[in-house]
Scaffold this active site. Structure first.
Site, short mmCIF file in Angstrom:
data_model
loop_
_atom_site.label_atom_id
_atom_site.label_comp_id
_atom_site.label_asym_id
_atom_site.label_seq_id
_atom_site.Cartn_x
_atom_site.Cartn_y
_atom_site.Cartn_z
N HIS A 198 69.05 36.63 82.09
CA HIS A 198 69.99 37.42 82.89
C HIS A 198 71.44 37.03 82.63
CE1 HIS A 198 66.81 38.88 85.90
NE2 HIS A 198 67.16 39.83 85.08
N ARG A 305 59.69 50.75 73.96
CA ARG A 305 58.65 49.72 74.01
C ARG A 305 58.08 49.73 75.43
NH1 ARG A 305 62.64 46.94 70.46
NH2 ARG A 305 61.52 46.25 68.59
N ARG A 341 55.97 54.30 72.71
CA ARG A 341 54.96 53.53 71.97
C ARG A 341 53.96 52.99 72.99
NH1 ARG A 341 56.76 48.26 68.74
NH2 ARG A 341 56.79 47.41 70.85
N GLU A 438 53.46 48.96 60.29
CA GLU A 438 53.90 47.56 60.36
C GLU A 438 52.85 46.61 59.82
OE1 GLU A 438 54.77 46.64 64.48
OE2 GLU A 438 53.18 47.94 65.18
N ASN A 461 60.00 44.72 61.42
CA ASN A 461 59.95 43.36 61.99
C ASN A 461 58.59 42.71 61.72
OD1 ASN A 461 62.25 44.44 63.00
ND2 ASN A 461 61.62 44.46 65.13
N ARG A 472 57.74 34.60 61.22
CA ARG A 472 59.18 34.75 61.50
C ARG A 472 59.72 33.70 62.46
NH1 ARG A 472 58.71 40.73 64.22
NH2 ARG A 472 58.15 40.16 66.32
N CYS A 509 61.90 52.05 62.86
CA CYS A 509 62.32 51.51 64.16
C CYS A 509 62.45 49.99 64.12
CB CYS A 509 61.35 51.94 65.26
SG CYS A 509 59.66 51.41 64.94
C1 PEP Z 1 58.53 46.23 64.38
O1 PEP Z 1 57.57 45.46 64.26
O2 PEP Z 1 59.35 46.45 63.48
C2 PEP Z 1 58.77 46.91 65.67
C3 PEP Z 1 59.68 47.85 65.79
O3 PEP Z 1 58.06 46.51 66.72
P1 PEP Z 1 58.33 45.18 67.58
O4 PEP Z 1 59.63 44.58 67.12
O5 PEP Z 1 58.32 45.64 68.98
O6 PEP Z 1 57.14 44.36 67.21
MG MG Z 2 55.97 45.45 65.73
#
Ligand code: PEP
Ligand code: MG
Length: 587
Positions: A198, A305, A341, A438, A461, A472, A509
């Site tokens: 926050h 999301r 999603r 993904e 991502n 990651r 995305c």
């Molecule tokens: C992604 O994996 O690129 C994605 C958009 O989903 P998240 O970042 O919510 O896993």
């Molecule tokens: Mg993802």
């Protein structure tokens, strides 16, 4: 990613960029007083006095929070104030208060010890949560606990600090952040804290540059040391040299000038100089983000999301609860679209259960859970379909790894549609459905998946970590986690072209869509929709409006011929700088 270098007394620490902007100034070390609570036995005849101490402290705490709210109301938006309203609701929770009073009576224990034990219970549940958002909320529970205890002990609140300083602290609560802002602080740097805390959200609303997650900044600094806080790149420099100050001053100026120019872009279309149009939409998780994205000129929501509806709940929300949220969102963004999603739980996100998995990223996640928990999945689909009557809602499935998952998900969706038809419930019969690409197997099947669907959206991502086999969150291999990896780019290029061969829409995305370095390349590869974090939207639009499709195609072709991430990155940087010389890029 955390790093620290020491050079002739100057210390550079990299943490998490939490709120953009660059500031210089003297540090104000705000180290929290540790509140000491002794557990004491009380006599039966002093119970009423103890209850009065408790009630006075609760009243006083409520008064303090109301004062914070009245101050905050002039500084930040309604959403941010909710943090404090929620704290007041805790203070007014009769069941909680009665529970505390009966423990004081039954256990003959002093009020502060009972408060400490009662609130610490919740705090530790939240601290152990796998979800970062819940862990961050634990600090707010601690804040309210400390506020009550301090008031029971009748200690005065000490939030008065010097003006025009950079606050350095272990962690700041939302209350601290608001109160400090009264003293015109310049920014802050903290050991702990995450991007969703926050205090971080408040810093962004207050436009105070901030870097969090600096681990040990408090141990590397003396009160009054000169500091640079670079909230763009997440860097804090303690005792900088004159040359560095000069360099950052220039940087600051460039950012100002550039951001000023971007404001004029809000109502301009996202099209190239040769009139090739793309869609520039936003990724959001919470309904409060909608006004921001509208202000930025976003063309709808390319990724909602929906885990956002799970965050404040301890159980899965009912169909009705979900419908209310989705419908509000769809109404707010109409006539533009929202891509909802379905729950992407698991991995690094929220969990329904406290399950333990060796490799959660490769585990029970997203569509896998939905297909195993059909009742939950159908409830979510019902809620989405009910919110679709304005015809601006689309559905997207996460973590799909194979064709059969799409077939199964579509079958369940058609069962729910049939149920609605039988019951005469209104919904968009032609609701568009798509999937996040993904998982590498899904990327390789893009053409076939696209045939079954209306659109695909590349989630870089996750795709990046799976294609590169790089966790990651593992610092040891972080240098390999590079979205300009040539293998990944070739795969993305294939996904785009295979989807277009099927005449289906292709979006992105993942964070790559919002990386200015990737914009020319992605336009050149034929990407049709960029769904990005709202902050970056004007900058991406500016780049799109400064190039031609023909040139972008050439850039993409050349980038795809290069064999190392660094060459690709340097080439794209050169191209971007050539086209927009004043664009401020990260070092
Ligand atoms: C992604 O994996 O690129 C994605 C958009 O989903 P998240 O970042 O919510 O896993
Ligand atoms: Mg993802």
């Amino acid at each position: 990613m955390y790093s620290k270098t020491v050079n002739n007394g100057m210390i550079t620490i990299t943490g998490v960029p939490a709120s953009p902007g660059i500031v210089f100034g003297k540090s104000y070390c705000y180290l929290k007083k540790i509140i000491k609570v002794d557990k004491l036995s009380i006599l039966k005849n002093t119970i009423p006095q103890e209850i009065v101490r408790l009630e006075h402290a609760i009243e006083r705490s409520e008064y303090e929070l109301k004062k914070i709210i009245s101050f905050a109301a002039n500084q930040v938006g309604k959403t941010e104030i909710k943090i404090f309203e929620a704290q007041i609701l805790i203070l007014q929770d009769i069941i909680l208060l009665e529970g505390i009073k009966s423990r004081i009576k039954n256990e003959l224990t002093n009020a502060e010890a009972v408060i400490d034990s009662e609130f610490s219970k919740y705090q530790s549940i939240m601290l152990n949560a796998k979800d970062e958002y819940l862990r961050e909320r634990a600090h707010e529970v601690e804040d309210i606990k400390n506020r009550i205890i301090r008031n029971i002990q009748q200690e005065k609140l000490t939030s008065r600090i010097d003006k025009n300083v950079i606050v350095v602290s272990e962690a700041l609560t939302a209350g601290d952040t608001i109160l400090f802002s009264r003293n015109k602080i310049l920014g802050f740097a903290t050991d702990g804290g995450g991007i969703t805390s926050h205090s971080t959200l408040l810093a962004r609303s207050l436009q105070l540059p901030a870097v969090v997650g600096l681990k040990d900044i408090t141990k590397n600094i003396n009160h009054g040391d000169l500091l640079i806080v670079d909230g763009y790149d997440g860097i804090v420099i303690v005792r900088p040299t004159d040359d560095l100050i000069k360099k950052y001053n220039q940087e600051k100026l460039r950012h100002f000038e550039f951001e000023d120019k971007l404001k004029t872009l809000r109502d301009q279309p996202a099209e190239t100089l040769d009139k090739h149009k793309v869609i520039l939409s936003s990724n959001i998780e919470f309904i409060d983000e909608v006004p921001v994205i509208l202000k930025q000129g976003s063309q709808g929501i390319g990724l909602y999301r929906s885990e956002g509806v799970l965050i404040s709940k301890y159980s899965i929300p009912t169909e009705e609860e979900q419908f209310i949220e989705y419908d509000k969102l769809a109404a707010l963004i109409a006539p533009q679209k929202i891509v909802i999603r379905t729950f992407d739980v698991g991995g690094d996100k929220i969990f329904f259960d406290d399950i333990h998995e060796e490799n959660p990223f490769l585990g029970w996640r997203g569509i896998r859970i939905s297909l195993d928990m059909i009742d939950m999945f159908k409830n979510q689909l019902r809620a989405i379909l009910r919110a679709s009557s304005r015809k601006n809602v689309e559905i997207m499935f996460p973590m799909v790894s194979g064709f059969e998952e799409i077939i199964a998900a579509k079958k369940i969706l058609s069962e729910v549609k049939q149920e609605f038809k039988n019951k005469n419930i209104q919904f968009d019969e032609n609701i568009k459905i798509g999937t996040v690409i993904e998982v590498p197997s899904a990327a390789l099947l893009a053409g076939d998946l696209a045939r079954e669907l209306d659109f695909l959206s590349i989630g870089t991502n996750d795709l990046l970590q799976f294609v590169l086999a790089v966790d990651r969150n593992n610092e040891k291999v972080s240098k390999l986690f590079n979205k300009f990896n040539p293998g990944l780019l070739r795969l993305i290029s294939q996904v785009i072209s295979q989807t277009k061969l099927q005449n289906k829409k292709i979006a992105m995305c993942g964070e790559m869509a919002g990386d200015p370095l990737a914009t020319i390349l992605l336009i050149g590869l034929g990407l049709e929709e960029f769904s990005v974090i709202p902050d970056i939207l004007p900058e991406i639009k500016k780049i799109i409006r400064s190039i031609t499709l023909a040139h972008a195609k050439k850039v993409a072709e050349h980038a795809l011929s290069l064999l190392t991430s660094i060459e690709i990155q340097n080439y794209l940087k050169e191209e971007l700088k050539r086209i927009i010389p004043d664009i401020p890029l990260s070092q």
